[in-house]
Design a protein around this motif. Structure first.
Motif, short mmCIF file in Angstrom:
data_model
loop_
_atom_site.label_atom_id
_atom_site.label_comp_id
_atom_site.label_asym_id
_atom_site.label_seq_id
_atom_site.Cartn_x
_atom_site.Cartn_y
_atom_site.Cartn_z
N GLY A 1 43.66 43.46 52.37
CA GLY A 1 42.90 43.21 51.14
C GLY A 1 43.50 43.96 49.96
N LEU A 2 43.91 45.19 50.19
CA LEU A 2 44.55 45.98 49.14
C LEU A 2 45.91 45.39 48.75
CD1 LEU A 2 43.75 49.57 50.50
CD2 LEU A 2 42.67 48.41 48.56
N LEU A 3 46.63 44.85 49.74
CA LEU A 3 47.93 44.22 49.46
C LEU A 3 47.74 42.97 48.62
CD1 LEU A 3 50.98 44.14 49.94
CD2 LEU A 3 50.54 42.90 52.06
N ARG A 4 46.74 42.17 48.93
CA ARG A 4 46.45 40.97 48.12
C ARG A 4 46.21 41.36 46.67
NH1 ARG A 4 42.94 38.71 45.31
NH2 ARG A 4 41.60 40.53 45.55
N GLU A 5 45.44 42.42 46.48
CA GLU A 5 45.13 42.87 45.12
C GLU A 5 46.36 43.42 44.42
OE1 GLU A 5 42.04 46.05 43.02
OE2 GLU A 5 41.80 45.51 45.13
N ALA A 6 47.17 44.20 45.13
CA ALA A 6 48.34 44.84 44.51
C ALA A 6 49.39 43.82 44.07
CB ALA A 6 48.96 45.85 45.48
N LEU A 7 49.60 42.79 44.87
CA LEU A 7 50.64 41.80 44.56
C LEU A 7 50.08 40.58 43.83
CD1 LEU A 7 52.84 41.77 47.81
CD2 LEU A 7 52.86 43.33 45.85
N GLY A 8 48.76 40.53 43.64
CA GLY A 8 48.16 39.38 42.95
C GLY A 8 48.28 38.10 43.75
N LEU A 9 48.14 38.21 45.07
CA LEU A 9 48.27 37.03 45.94
C LEU A 9 47.03 36.15 45.84
CD1 LEU A 9 49.69 38.85 49.10
CD2 LEU A 9 50.97 37.69 47.30
N PRO A 10 47.18 34.85 46.07
CA PRO A 10 46.02 33.95 45.96
C PRO A 10 44.99 34.14 47.07
CG PRO A 10 47.96 32.75 46.72
CD PRO A 10 48.42 34.11 46.31
N SER A 11 45.40 34.71 48.20
CA SER A 11 44.48 34.92 49.31
C SER A 11 44.96 36.10 50.15
CB SER A 11 44.39 33.67 50.19
OG SER A 11 45.65 33.35 50.75
N VAL A 12 44.14 36.54 51.06
CA VAL A 12 44.53 37.62 51.97
C VAL A 12 45.72 37.15 52.81
CG1 VAL A 12 43.78 39.02 53.94
CG2 VAL A 12 42.19 38.57 52.07
N PRO A 13 46.81 37.92 52.87
CA PRO A 13 47.99 37.48 53.63
C PRO A 13 47.79 37.63 55.15
CG PRO A 13 48.39 39.63 52.70
CD PRO A 13 47.04 39.20 52.19
#
Length: 450
Positions: A274-286
């Motif tokens: 969840g933190l990675l999604r936020e940090a990279l601005g991803l469209p969804s949880v990877p």
């Protein structure tokens, strides 16, 4: 409360207070939709208001299916005893199919598991689809076990005069049995089938509910498609419901440990994603991340590795190795481009699963090479979405993403960075191991190569 870190995926959710204590555990077919529902509706019930006012964080543990989530939820509640599950007596039970232990066994739907010698299959998330399946199996004489509740034994049937003499009151009930007169029952009660022959049908039922039902499922699927073409949507819907129940039966379910320690170890990776999604601005949880690395010595025996992580953990069954074929000399960028292009070109041709994030080892050069290859892949024509892309440079652990000139610098203790490092380091290990193997074979000579 921000719920962007929760995916549209089956699993178990855990509501925690400000100290991290688990207050409530629930399961869902779609985690995001279920958890969001708590914050979209009129709360109504005072206890729900009190619970949500105390919730400060919601974690989740993904599952492969709704049924797996159901079983894990039950085990967690039993072992952890969260205060709101206990206070609300949230001990709901789900239906199972029981093959009774009788001379002439029956298949029954039950919510109660007893030590009565019966064989239980399940539990299942939905009772309605399983009820329809049991009815269809009986009416179509696929598993024509008796549906009645009459209590009789083989001795009552084989004695002189049969049931009429040995159990006259029961015999009068049997004679008026609707299942007997409509032919929906093999009628062991009146001696129409021997106990041994009936036992074989019961054995078939045991195999069927153990998941060995592929031929029947294939037949029903073809029939459903035929009815749909004929616009018989009611008949197709009935078959769809049966197939849904069959899929529930076929599912392989993992039974995981459910103590506090195992829960914390399983929520930690999902929290980091969840933190990675936020940090990279991803469209969804990877959920799925694939990592690439190149290994060669001055261009000799160049290879590439692909590693795959699901929910932050290695999925070694999805690892792949590539011998670089189109690049001569020392050109790591071109090698990376070849490996990425081959991987996702093939996945598009085969309609395979595209990862949420592709991570390449290196800086801007490797990122640009991988991006060019991804742009050459026609994801749209294959009905697939292109993955997000990032690179991780070893020197300062900087993260590069397309469209951003400056790198993203995550803190050294960032769980999001640790996810990327684990993927990058595993891809490096896998590439080096494969390169050493290729060099060893090359040194042995052509006659010694396998």
């Amino acid at each position: 409360m921000n719920l962007d870190h929760i995916p549209h995926h089956p699993g178990v959710y855990l509501m925690r207070d400000r100290t991290g204590k688990i207050l409530y555990i629930g399961k869902a077919k779609d985690l995001r939709r279920r958890v969001s529902s708590y914050f979209r509706r009129d709360l109504g019930h005072p206890r729900l208001v009190v619970l949500l006012s105390a919730v400060r964080r919601i974690d989740y543990i993904p599952a492969r299916s709704e049924r797996e989530a159901l079983l894990f939820e039950r085990r967690l509640i039993h072992d952890i005893q969260p205060v709101y599950n206990v206070e609300w007596r949230d001990d709901k039970t789900y239906p199972s199919v029981k093959l009774t232990k009788e001379d002439y066994p029956r298949l029954v739907l039950t919510r109660k598991i007893e030590k009565d010698g019966g064989t239980y299959f399940g539990p299942f998330p939905e009772a309605s689809s399983v009820k329809k399946l049991l009815r269809a199996l009986r009416r179509r004489k696929i598993l024509p076990l008796r549906p009645c509740r009459f209590d009789f034994r083989e001795a009552d049937i084989v004695s002189p005069g049969g049931l009429e003499k040995s159990r006259p009151r029961l015999y009068r009930k049997v004679k008026s049995c609707l299942y007997l007169h409509t032919g929906e029952c093999p009628a062991p009660c009146v001696g129409k089938v021997s106990r041994s022959a009936y036992g074989k049908m019961a054995g078939d039922a045991r195999l069927f509910f153990s998941g060995k039902n592929l031929p029947l499922a294939s037949k029903w699927r073809r029939e459903m498609e035929r009815l749909s073409r004929k616009l018989d949507y009611e008949g197709a819907a009935d078959l769809r419901d049966r197939l849904k129940a069959v899929r529930q039966i076929e599912e392989t379910v993992r039974i995981e440990p459910a103590d506090i320690g195992s829960v914390e170890s399983r929520t930690k990776p999902t929290r980091a994603l969840g933190l990675l999604r936020e940090a990279l601005g991803l469209p969804s949880v990877p959920r799925r991340i694939e990592g690439f690395d190149i290994s060669n010595i001055q261009g000799s025996e160049p290879v590439a590795s692909l590693v795959s992580f699901e929910w932050g953990l290695p999925d070694r069954s999805a690892y792949r190795k590539f011998r670089i074929k189109s690049v001569a000399g020392q050109d790591d960028f071109a090698m990376m481009a070849e490996a990425v292009g081959r991987r996702y070109g093939r996945l598009c041709r085969e309609k395979g699963e595209i990862p949420d994030l592709v991570l390449v080892d290196g800086g801007k050069g490797q990122l640009s090479a991988a991006l060019r290859s991804l742009r050459d892949v026609d994801f749209r024509s294959a009905g697939l979405r292109a993955p997000s892309l990032a690179s991780l440079a070893k020197r300062d652990e900087e993260v590069f993403i397309p469209g951003r000139e400056e790198p993203i610098r995550l803190g050294k203790d960032s769980p999001a960075l640790h996810v990327l490092q684990r993927v990058r380091d595993e891809a490096h290990r896998f590439a080096v191991t494969y390169h050493r193997l290729r060099r060893k074979k090359s040194l042995l000579g052509p006659e010694d190569r396998s």
